[in-house]
Write an enzyme that holds these catalytic residues in place. Structure first.
Site, PDB file in Angstrom:
ATOM      1  N   LYS A  47      80.005  57.777  34.576  1.00 20.17           N
ATOM      2  CA  LYS A  47      81.173  57.859  35.465  1.00 20.17           C
ATOM      3  C   LYS A  47      81.941  59.177  35.336  1.00 20.17           C
ATOM      4  CE  LYS A  47      80.844  54.847  37.660  1.00 20.17           C
ATOM      5  NZ  LYS A  47      79.613  54.552  38.500  1.00 20.17           N
ATOM      6  N   GLY A  49      80.677  62.208  36.770  1.00 21.53           N
ATOM      7  CA  GLY A  49      80.272  63.177  37.784  1.00 21.53           C
ATOM      8  C   GLY A  49      78.769  63.385  37.869  1.00 21.53           C
ATOM      9  N   TRP A  52      77.445  63.411  41.488  1.00 18.40           N
ATOM     10  CA  TRP A  52      77.921  64.640  42.130  1.00 18.40           C
ATOM     11  C   TRP A  52      77.028  65.815  41.719  1.00 18.40           C
ATOM     12  CZ3 TRP A  52      83.839  66.203  41.762  1.00 18.40           C
ATOM     13  CH2 TRP A  52      84.139  67.077  42.814  1.00 18.40           C
ATOM     14  N   TRP A  75      68.316  59.342  42.667  1.00 18.70           N
ATOM     15  CA  TRP A  75      67.710  58.956  41.384  1.00 18.70           C
ATOM     16  C   TRP A  75      66.225  59.319  41.318  1.00 18.70           C
ATOM     17  CZ3 TRP A  75      69.969  55.483  44.800  1.00 18.70           C
ATOM     18  CH2 TRP A  75      69.094  54.670  45.524  1.00 18.70           C
ATOM     19  N   TRP A  80      66.904  59.921  35.891  1.00 17.00           N
ATOM     20  CA  TRP A  80      67.382  59.755  34.522  1.00 17.00           C
ATOM     21  C   TRP A  80      66.197  59.745  33.566  1.00 17.00           C
ATOM     22  CZ3 TRP A  80      70.593  57.991  38.310  1.00 17.00           C
ATOM     23  CH2 TRP A  80      71.957  58.211  38.119  1.00 17.00           C
ATOM     24  N   HIS A 102      72.256  60.334  30.266  1.00  9.46           N
ATOM     25  CA  HIS A 102      73.495  59.917  29.598  1.00  9.46           C
ATOM     26  C   HIS A 102      73.271  59.842  28.083  1.00  9.46           C
ATOM     27  CE1 HIS A 102      75.400  58.863  33.342  1.00  9.46           C
ATOM     28  NE2 HIS A 102      74.739  57.752  33.552  1.00  9.46           N
ATOM     29  N   ARG A 124      84.851  64.359  32.000  1.00 11.53           N
ATOM     30  CA  ARG A 124      85.962  63.894  32.845  1.00 11.53           C
ATOM     31  C   ARG A 124      87.025  63.237  31.970  1.00 11.53           C
ATOM     32  NH1 ARG A 124      85.200  59.393  37.779  1.00 11.53           N
ATOM     33  NH2 ARG A 124      87.116  59.928  38.892  1.00 11.53           N
ATOM     34  N   SER A 132      87.039  54.184  36.520  1.00 10.70           N
ATOM     35  CA  SER A 132      85.837  54.209  37.364  1.00 10.70           C
ATOM     36  C   SER A 132      84.814  53.180  36.868  1.00 10.70           C
ATOM     37  CB  SER A 132      85.248  55.630  37.340  1.00 10.70           C
ATOM     38  OG  SER A 132      84.115  55.716  38.142  1.00 10.70           O
ATOM     39  N   TYR A 187      84.983  67.569  35.543  1.00  4.73           N
ATOM     40  CA  TYR A 187      85.083  66.930  36.858  1.00  4.73           C
ATOM     41  C   TYR A 187      86.266  67.538  37.617  1.00  4.73           C
ATOM     42  CZ  TYR A 187      85.763  62.956  40.104  1.00  4.73           C
ATOM     43  OH  TYR A 187      85.931  62.159  41.209  1.00  4.73           O
ATOM     44  N   ARG A 251      83.820  55.609  45.017  1.00  2.00           N
ATOM     45  CA  ARG A 251      85.025  54.791  45.154  1.00  2.00           C
ATOM     46  C   ARG A 251      86.208  55.613  45.689  1.00  2.00           C
ATOM     47  NH1 ARG A 251      89.183  53.310  41.724  1.00  2.00           N
ATOM     48  NH2 ARG A 251      88.529  55.073  40.447  1.00  2.00           N
ATOM     49  N   GLY A 253      86.933  59.133  44.116  1.00  2.00           N
ATOM     50  CA  GLY A 253      86.604  60.549  43.943  1.00  2.00           C
ATOM     51  C   GLY A 253      87.818  61.425  43.695  1.00  2.00           C
TER      52      GLY A 253
HETATM   53  S1  PPS Z   1      77.130  57.009  37.073  1.00  2.00           S
HETATM   54  O1  PPS Z   1      77.046  55.550  37.425  1.00  2.00           O
HETATM   55  O2  PPS Z   1      77.339  57.204  35.634  1.00  2.00           O
HETATM   56  O3  PPS Z   1      75.988  57.765  37.584  1.00  2.00           O
HETATM   57  O4  PPS Z   1      78.464  57.501  37.820  1.00  2.00           O
HETATM   58  P1  PPS Z   1      78.867  59.012  38.046  1.00  2.00           P
HETATM   59  O5  PPS Z   1      78.141  59.551  39.206  1.00  2.00           O
HETATM   60  O6  PPS Z   1      78.810  59.761  36.769  1.00  2.00           O
HETATM   61  O7  PPS Z   1      80.419  58.872  38.411  1.00  2.00           O
HETATM   62  C1  PPS Z   1      80.855  58.240  39.572  1.00  2.00           C
HETATM   63  C2  PPS Z   1      82.240  58.796  39.871  1.00  2.00           C
HETATM   64  O8  PPS Z   1      82.109  60.126  40.415  1.00  2.00           O
HETATM   65  C3  PPS Z   1      82.749  60.169  41.681  1.00  2.00           C
HETATM   66  N1  PPS Z   1      82.101  61.134  42.586  1.00  2.00           N
HETATM   67  C4  PPS Z   1      82.785  62.123  43.201  1.00  2.00           C
HETATM   68  N2  PPS Z   1      84.076  62.501  43.116  1.00  2.00           N
HETATM   69  C5  PPS Z   1      84.479  63.535  43.901  1.00  2.00           C
HETATM   70  N3  PPS Z   1      83.649  64.197  44.744  1.00  2.00           N
HETATM   71  C6  PPS Z   1      82.348  63.855  44.853  1.00  2.00           C
HETATM   72  N4  PPS Z   1      81.558  64.506  45.697  1.00  2.00           N
HETATM   73  C7  PPS Z   1      81.863  62.773  44.051  1.00  2.00           C
HETATM   74  N5  PPS Z   1      80.655  62.163  43.893  1.00  2.00           N
HETATM   75  C8  PPS Z   1      80.836  61.172  42.999  1.00  2.00           C
HETATM   76  C9  PPS Z   1      82.624  58.731  42.173  1.00  2.00           C
HETATM   77  O9  PPS Z   1      83.455  58.477  43.268  1.00  2.00           O
HETATM   78  C10 PPS Z   1      82.974  57.966  40.915  1.00  2.00           C
HETATM   79  O10 PPS Z   1      84.357  58.076  40.580  1.00  2.00           O
HETATM   80  P2  PPS Z   1      85.465  57.028  41.052  1.00  2.00           P
HETATM   81  O11 PPS Z   1      86.702  57.419  40.279  1.00  2.00           O
HETATM   82  O12 PPS Z   1      84.991  55.663  40.691  1.00  2.00           O
HETATM   83  O13 PPS Z   1      85.641  57.238  42.529  1.00  2.00           O
END
Ligand code: PPS
Length: 298
Positions: A47, A49, A52, A75, A80, A102, A124, A132, A187, A251, A253
């Site tokens: 969670k 990034g 992203w 994926w 992973w 991870h 982050r 998250s 992040y 969710r 972001g």
């Molecule tokens: S996981 O399940 O570990 O792979 O999740 P991960 O991708 O590391 O984290 C998910 C959170 O990253 C946010 N996210 C983004 N935020 C801003 N911009 C972009 N483009 C973006 N892409 C992914 C995602 O919304 C999750 O955070 P939250 O706070 O839940 O929204």
């Protein structure tokens, strides 16, 4: 809500969800996987990034062309290392392989540490990670979840959660931050200046993208664009595994959503824990307020 099946496995002192991991898959990552000098790793605590960066790396390696990121699930593009499908996706893949993980360094492939492979570690604010993860645990069928946010925060703080404690993960990877093949990002800086961050990543990877290619990476890796891309928004995952009507995978972001969830007592307690756990870490983060005793000073 359907009853949860939260089977997990233990390996090297951490817990991983059994849905996509097995002892064999972790052993493959840790002991059998052969790192190539051209490999590029996307390292994160969950969670933070990961998704992203999967998108950013794909787009950079496609010189900004979104065809790949719009036709193959994230994926598969940046798989992973520790999951059951890793060998299938990675063994015969041409260079450069883009790989997510991870895993903490203690169970990372040994050959990485003597290779020229590059690693980007995205970190982050742990409070936002916890929030998250709370919603991710709520919508997924395979993660332990507590409805009460305070109880979930306790679980998170104690590391009774997938991939162990945030503190151990971050501190153990920070030990490699001076290496030339290691790039530390937050992040928050991706959020604040995605274009500047993409340029930094290109420089680190030795990729020379022109201005329009960089613009295309930024446009296609935006939160809105990713939300609308079914190859990255996890809508391909069945509803009984991830129920996005409970909470979307992508969710909010944003940074700082923890303020909408932590009480003042929880904020103070977490700050105390953070200061204790991170006292030997000199590097300053955007959420540096955690390292200053603002709650006691005021
Ligand atoms: S996981 O399940 O570990 O792979 O999740 P991960 O991708 O590391 O984290 C998910 C959170 O990253 C946010 N996210 C983004 N935020 C801003 N911009 C972009 N483009 C973006 N892409 C992914 C995602 O919304 C999750 O955070 P939250 O706070 O839940 O929204």
């Amino acid at each position: 809500m359907a009853r949860k099946v939260t089977r997990s496995i233990e390996y090297g002192g951490i817990t991983l969800p059994a849905l996509v991991h097995s002892e064999d898959s972790i052993q493959y990552a840790h002991q059998s996987f052969r790192v190539r000098d051209s490999d590029v790793f996307n390292l994160t605590y969950p969670k933070s990034g990961t998704t992203w960066m999967q998108e950013i790396l794909t787009l950079i390696h496609s010189d900004g062309d979104p065809t790949l990121s719009r036709s193959i699930p994230s994926w598969e593009r940046v798989p992973w290392l520790e999951q059951n499908t890793a060998a299938k996706y990675l063994e015969d893949r041409p260079c450069p392989r883009l790989i997510s993980s991870h895993l903490p360094p203690s169970i990372f492939p040994e050959s990485f540490f003597t290779s020229q492979a590059k690693a980007i570690y995205t970190i982050r604010d742990p409070r936002d990670v916890c929030v998250s993860l709370y919603y991710y645990a709520k919508m997924s069928s395979f993660l332990d979840y507590k409805e009460d946010f305070g109880e979930f925060l306790e679980m998170f703080s104690a590391g009774k959660i997938l991939f162990g404690t945030w503190f151990d993960h971050v501190k153990s990877w920070l030990a490699y931050k001076e290496r030339t093949n290691f790039l530390l990002l937050t992040y928050d800086e991706l959020l604040k200046d995605l274009q500047g961050s993409v340029r930094r990543i290109c420089q680190f990877l030795g990729k020379d993208l022109d201005a329009s290619a960089v613009d295309s990476v930024v446009k296609n890796a935006s939160f809105e664009s990713m939300k609308g891309n079914k190859m990255v928004n996890y809508s391909l995952v069945p509803n009984d595994v991830m129920n996005q009507s409970i909470s979307p995978f992508l969710r909010k972001g944003i940074s700082g959503d923890w303020r909408n969830h932590f009480t003042s007592e929880q904020t103070a307690a977490f700050q105390c824990l953070y200061q204790e756990k991170m006292k030997d870490v000199e590097i300053k983060f955007p959420w540096d307020e955690l390292q200053r005793k603002i709650y006691w000073e005021s």
